[in-house]
Each structure stands twice: as structure tokens, then as C-alpha cells.
Design a protein around this motif. Structure first.
Motif, PDB file in Angstrom:
ATOM      1  N   THR A   8       0.807  -1.222   0.000  1.00 25.68           N
ATOM      2  CA  THR A   8       0.000   0.000   0.000  1.00 25.68           C
ATOM      3  C   THR A   8       0.838   1.269   0.000  1.00 25.68           C
ATOM      4  O   THR A   8       0.307   2.360  -0.221  1.00 25.68           O
ATOM      5  CB  THR A   8      -0.921   0.047   1.232  1.00 25.68           C
ATOM      6  N   LEU A   9       2.154   1.147   0.281  1.00 24.95           N
ATOM      7  CA  LEU A   9       3.026   2.318   0.406  1.00 24.95           C
ATOM      8  C   LEU A   9       2.527   3.277   1.495  1.00 24.95           C
ATOM      9  O   LEU A   9       2.679   4.494   1.390  1.00 24.95           O
ATOM     10  CB  LEU A   9       3.151   3.066  -0.933  1.00 24.95           C
ATOM     11  N   LEU A  10       1.955   2.709   2.542  1.00 21.70           N
ATOM     12  CA  LEU A  10       1.434   3.523   3.629  1.00 21.70           C
ATOM     13  C   LEU A  10       2.571   4.274   4.328  1.00 21.70           C
ATOM     14  O   LEU A  10       3.570   3.668   4.743  1.00 21.70           O
ATOM     15  CB  LEU A  10       0.690   2.635   4.640  1.00 21.70           C
ATOM     16  N   ASP A  11       2.437   5.578   4.458  1.00 23.24           N
ATOM     17  CA  ASP A  11       3.440   6.430   5.097  1.00 23.24           C
ATOM     18  C   ASP A  11       2.722   7.439   5.981  1.00 23.24           C
ATOM     19  O   ASP A  11       2.137   8.406   5.506  1.00 23.24           O
ATOM     20  CB  ASP A  11       4.276   7.145   4.032  1.00 23.24           C
ATOM     21  N   LEU A  12       2.763   7.216   7.270  1.00 20.93           N
ATOM     22  CA  LEU A  12       2.076   8.095   8.220  1.00 20.93           C
ATOM     23  C   LEU A  12       3.048   9.000   8.967  1.00 20.93           C
ATOM     24  O   LEU A  12       2.708   9.532  10.029  1.00 20.93           O
ATOM     25  CB  LEU A  12       1.259   7.248   9.204  1.00 20.93           C
ATOM     26  N   SER A  13       4.233   9.179   8.430  1.00 21.79           N
ATOM     27  CA  SER A  13       5.224  10.025   9.085  1.00 21.79           C
ATOM     28  C   SER A  13       4.668  11.426   9.293  1.00 21.79           C
ATOM     29  O   SER A  13       3.969  11.977   8.440  1.00 21.79           O
ATOM     30  CB  SER A  13       6.508  10.082   8.249  1.00 21.79           C
ATOM     31  N   GLU A  14       4.959  11.981  10.468  1.00 22.51           N
ATOM     32  CA  GLU A  14       4.523  13.313  10.876  1.00 22.51           C
ATOM     33  C   GLU A  14       3.022  13.407  11.141  1.00 22.51           C
ATOM     34  O   GLU A  14       2.498  14.504  11.358  1.00 22.51           O
ATOM     35  CB  GLU A  14       4.923  14.382   9.838  1.00 22.51           C
ATOM     36  N   LEU A  15       2.310  12.283  11.153  1.00 29.62           N
ATOM     37  CA  LEU A  15       0.869  12.294  11.403  1.00 29.62           C
ATOM     38  C   LEU A  15       0.564  11.570  12.710  1.00 29.62           C
ATOM     39  O   LEU A  15       1.231  10.602  13.084  1.00 29.62           O
ATOM     40  CB  LEU A  15       0.106  11.619  10.257  1.00 29.62           C
ATOM     41  N   THR A  16      -0.465  12.048  13.399  1.00 30.54           N
ATOM     42  CA  THR A  16      -0.928  11.421  14.633  1.00 30.54           C
ATOM     43  C   THR A  16      -2.248  10.710  14.354  1.00 30.54           C
ATOM     44  O   THR A  16      -3.137  11.279  13.713  1.00 30.54           O
ATOM     45  CB  THR A  16      -1.116  12.474  15.738  1.00 30.54           C
ATOM     46  N   VAL A  17      -2.358   9.487  14.842  1.00 32.28           N
ATOM     47  CA  VAL A  17      -3.515   8.643  14.551  1.00 32.28           C
ATOM     48  C   VAL A  17      -4.240   8.293  15.841  1.00 32.28           C
ATOM     49  O   VAL A  17      -3.615   7.915  16.839  1.00 32.28           O
ATOM     50  CB  VAL A  17      -3.076   7.343  13.827  1.00 32.28           C
ATOM     51  N   LEU A  18      -5.569   8.413  15.811  1.00 31.27           N
ATOM     52  CA  LEU A  18      -6.426   7.937  16.897  1.00 31.27           C
ATOM     53  C   LEU A  18      -7.205   6.747  16.376  1.00 31.27           C
ATOM     54  O   LEU A  18      -7.971   6.855  15.420  1.00 31.27           O
ATOM     55  CB  LEU A  18      -7.390   9.033  17.356  1.00 31.27           C
ATOM     56  N   THR A  19      -6.990   5.594  16.982  1.00 33.86           N
ATOM     57  CA  THR A  19      -7.663   4.375  16.552  1.00 33.86           C
ATOM     58  C   THR A  19      -8.038   3.577  17.799  1.00 33.86           C
ATOM     59  O   THR A  19      -8.186   4.155  18.884  1.00 33.86           O
ATOM     60  CB  THR A  19      -6.776   3.578  15.571  1.00 33.86           C
ATOM     61  N   GLU A  20      -8.192   2.258  17.652  1.00 32.09           N
ATOM     62  CA  GLU A  20      -8.560   1.440  18.797  1.00 32.09           C
ATOM     63  C   GLU A  20      -7.434   0.476  19.159  1.00 32.09           C
ATOM     64  O   GLU A  20      -6.628   0.096  18.310  1.00 32.09           O
ATOM     65  CB  GLU A  20      -9.833   0.642  18.493  1.00 32.09           C
ATOM     66  N   ALA A  21      -7.406   0.099  20.419  1.00 35.46           N
ATOM     67  CA  ALA A  21      -6.644  -1.063  20.853  1.00 35.46           C
ATOM     68  C   ALA A  21      -7.655  -2.186  20.988  1.00 35.46           C
ATOM     69  O   ALA A  21      -8.652  -2.049  21.703  1.00 35.46           O
ATOM     70  CB  ALA A  21      -5.945  -0.799  22.180  1.00 35.46           C
ATOM     71  N   ALA A  22      -7.415  -3.278  20.282  1.00 39.66           N
ATOM     72  CA  ALA A  22      -8.440  -4.304  20.186  1.00 39.66           C
ATOM     73  C   ALA A  22      -7.830  -5.682  20.384  1.00 39.66           C
ATOM     74  O   ALA A  22      -6.624  -5.829  20.610  1.00 39.66           O
ATOM     75  CB  ALA A  22      -9.136  -4.202  18.832  1.00 39.66           C
ATOM     76  N   THR A  23      -8.681  -6.685  20.279  1.00 39.81           N
ATOM     77  CA  THR A  23      -8.256  -8.062  20.462  1.00 39.81           C
ATOM     78  C   THR A  23      -8.313  -8.807  19.135  1.00 39.81           C
ATOM     79  O   THR A  23      -8.902  -8.341  18.166  1.00 39.81           O
ATOM     80  CB  THR A  23      -9.156  -8.775  21.486  1.00 39.81           C
ATOM     81  N   GLY A  24      -7.704  -9.984  19.111  1.00 37.78           N
ATOM     82  CA  GLY A  24      -7.734 -10.800  17.900  1.00 37.78           C
ATOM     83  C   GLY A  24      -7.050 -10.089  16.748  1.00 37.78           C
ATOM     84  O   GLY A  24      -6.081  -9.337  16.919  1.00 37.78           O
TER      85      GLY A  24
END
Length: 333
Positions: A8-24
Motif C-alpha cells: 500500500t506504500l502507507l506512510d504516516l510520518s509526521e501524522l498522529t492517529v487515533l484508533t482502537e486497541a483491540a483483540t484478535g
């Protein structure tokens, strides 16, 4: 996970992410963001039937530690205004839903919301779209059919797994697929490749009487159950004794189905608007691909890159109340 980041060439440098901490399998989301170079990842968790906050914390941070990114992930049970004020990407993840106006109003004006599935699958109950429109915050779907994501190709094997779980071999079975959306090609291919004889229908009225071993229901959820009393009566007239109605996607009134002598799988109903089987039931691969793709789509929009039909990102442009999401009950998800 490394292969998905490369694809995917994902590059999140210099970015802040809000997501979840999850299971499985969903423990991967925060870790993928950190592996992609995010400046910081805030991972919110809460109690669910899938585990406690402690379970989510442990599984997320153990995975993060194994790839050397645990120092950039904070697992939270409360989201403060200070965190929201610095967030670039918020994921529409199970522990965070619903994304309320109060939360959206505290995001920077440059922030984006990652839907984490295709735009046409948008479900209004997940987030306050009016608040997003008022703030000019994009809701970004992911092209699940992009070659680097390709989640749709897993739907056929997922349906085969669901039929195996309910006791059918699929091979040599006679299967009716009731589907009014883009899943139909993937479902037909998966079942046919496993040796089933398959007929597809885009409406309940089109289903005819035959020796069906199962009728798969994969209908886009709506305000009311897609299979109610009239539909159950029609399906009962089309199905032989012992035929099974399999809920892949789309809400059903199980009471009227039972009253018409039909068996339903799975035995436990999924949450409204959610699938009857989790993508993670066939392993973590489709989840990893989906989460990496969802983050990549949001990154593209956050960095003001062009949105095209063959790219990763799709934009939800208007509130379509009849749409509901593709993916799973809160796994969490």
C-alpha cells in the motif's frame, strides 16, 4: 503486516492517529499505524464481549513490541481534548464508534476520518456526518478492490467457511445467493470454485422453488429487516424441507423465518447492519489488508493527494440513510 505496508506504500510520518486497541486480528490496526511511521498512535479501548481493556492492551502492545513500535502507542480508556486537538486521522473503529459531534468538533480542521470500508457501505449510525460537513472534515472510504487491498476476493472463501460451519460441504450443494450489491461476483466465484451449483438473485421475489441446500442472504441493510414476513413466506415456498437460510449480510426477522419452518444460520444473530461471519474467521490476512488500506486512503486525503476511481481513497459526500456497513459485528471491530 510488512507485506501490506509495502503493497500500500502507507506512510504516516509526521501524522498522529487515533484508533482502537483491540483483540484478535484487530489488534493490528494501531500497530500498522506505528509501523508506517506515525508520529504517535493513540489507541482507545473499552470492555466488549471480545475482551477486557486489559486484554486489548496486552494483545496490542505485545504485537507492537514484537516489531519495535510499542514506544509510539498509548493505550487509552479515556480520550482527552488535548489528544483530539492533535489528531490527523481518526479511524471509524468499533471501540471508537459512534464518532460524536462532541468528538468531531475538537479535531483540527485538517483532520480526516478513515471509514475503514468502502464509501457505499457508509452507515449513518457510526458517526455524526452533519458535524463532519459543518467542520469540513472528510469521511474517507477505502477502495477494497484496489490490488493492494483486494478484500472482496476473501468474501467467497468467507461464505464457504460459513457454510462449512453450518454443516454443508459446499461441493455438490445447490446454493441460491440472494444479493443486491457488489458482493455478488465474489460470492458466486467462491462458491462455484468450491464445487457448488449456484444461482444468483437480486431480489427475494426473483427466488424460485428448487432443491436448495441453502439460500445465502447478502442484502444491503436498511431501516427495516430485509427479510420480514412477506419475504419469509416467499422463501419458505421456494425452499425444500431442511433448507437453510444463511445470513451473510442484511438484517432478518428470525421469528418469522422460524414461524415459516425455516432454519437460520448462524444460530446467534449478528448486530444490526453487520455481517453474520467475521472476516477474521478465515485468518488475519483480510483484516491486515483492510486496515492498511483504510489508513492509506485516509493518508492520501490528509496529504491532499488526488482521489481517483482506481486509487485507494473514496469520499462519502452525502448522508445516505439506507446504507449500512459491510464489516462484521464489533470484533472489535
Amino acid at each position: 503486516m510488512s507485506r501490506a505496508l509495502t503493497a500500500t506504500l502507507l506512510d504516516l510520518s509526521e501524522l498522529t492517529v487515533l484508533t482502537e486497541a483491540a483483540t484478535g486480528a484487530y489488534a493490528v490496526t494501531a500497530v500498522l499505524a506505528a509501523m508506517a511511521g506515525a508520529r504517535h498512535v493513540y489507541a482507545f479501548t473499552k470492555p466488549t464481549r471480545h475482551g477486557t481493556p486489559g486484554d486489548a492492551r496486552q494483545q496490542t502492545l505485545e504485537l507492537a513490541d514484537s516489531v519495535g513500535v510499542a514506544d509510539r502507542i498509548d493505550v487509552l480508556e479515556q480520550i482527552t481534548p488535548d489528544i483530539l486537538n492533535q489528531t490527523d486521522i481518526v479511524t471509524n473503529s468499533g471501540h471508537l464508534r459512534p464518532l460524536t459531534a462532541a468528538l468531531i468538533d475538537k479535531l483540527p480542521k485538517e483532520a480526516v476520518i478513515a471509514l475503514m470500508f468502502e464509501a457505499w457501505e457508509f452507515r449513518p449510525n457510526d458517526l455524526d456526518m452533519q458535524a463532519c460537513l459543518r467542520r469540513g472534515i472528510p469521511i474517507v472510504g477505502v477502495n477494497e478492490r484496489h490490488p493492494a487491498v483486494d478484500v472482496f476476493s476473501f468474501l467467497g472463501p468467507l461464505c464457504v467457511k460459513q457454510l462449512h460451519d453450518c454443516g454443508l460441504p459446499v461441493y455438490k450443494n445447490r446454493i441460491g445467493v440472494l444479493c443486491d450489491n457488489d458482493f455478488v461476483g465474489s460470492l458466486r466465484a467462491g462458491l462455484t470454485n468450491s464445487g457448488a451449483s449456484v444461482e444468483t438473485f437480486d431480489s427475494v421475489e426473483a427466488v424460485y422453488r428448487d432443491e436448495w441446500d441453502a439460500i445465502i442472504v447478502a442484502l444491503r441493510p436498511a431501516a427495516q429487516p430485509r427479510i420480514g414476513s412477506p419475504e419469509a413466506t416467499h422463501l419458505a415456498a421456494c425452499a425444500p424441507a431442511g433448507g437453510i437460510i444463511v445470513q451473510f449480510w442484511g438484517d432478518m426477522d428470525r421469528t418469522v423465518l422460524s414461524a415459516n419452518g425455516l432454519a437460520v444460520w448462524p444460530t446467534a444473530p449478528p448486530a444490526l447492519g453487520h455481517m453474520g461471519i467475521l472476516l477474521s474467521e478465515i485468518g488475519p490476512e483480510p483484516i491486515v489488508r483492510l486496515q492498511a488500506g483504510g489508513l492509506r486512503a485516509a493518508e492520501c486525503v490528509r496529504r491532499s493527494r488526488p482521489v481517483s476511481t482506481d486509487g485507494f481513497a473514496q469520499i462519502v459526500t452525502r448522508p445516505l440513510v439506507e446504507l449500512s456497513p459491510i464489516h462484521t459485528r464489533s470484533l472489535p471491530r
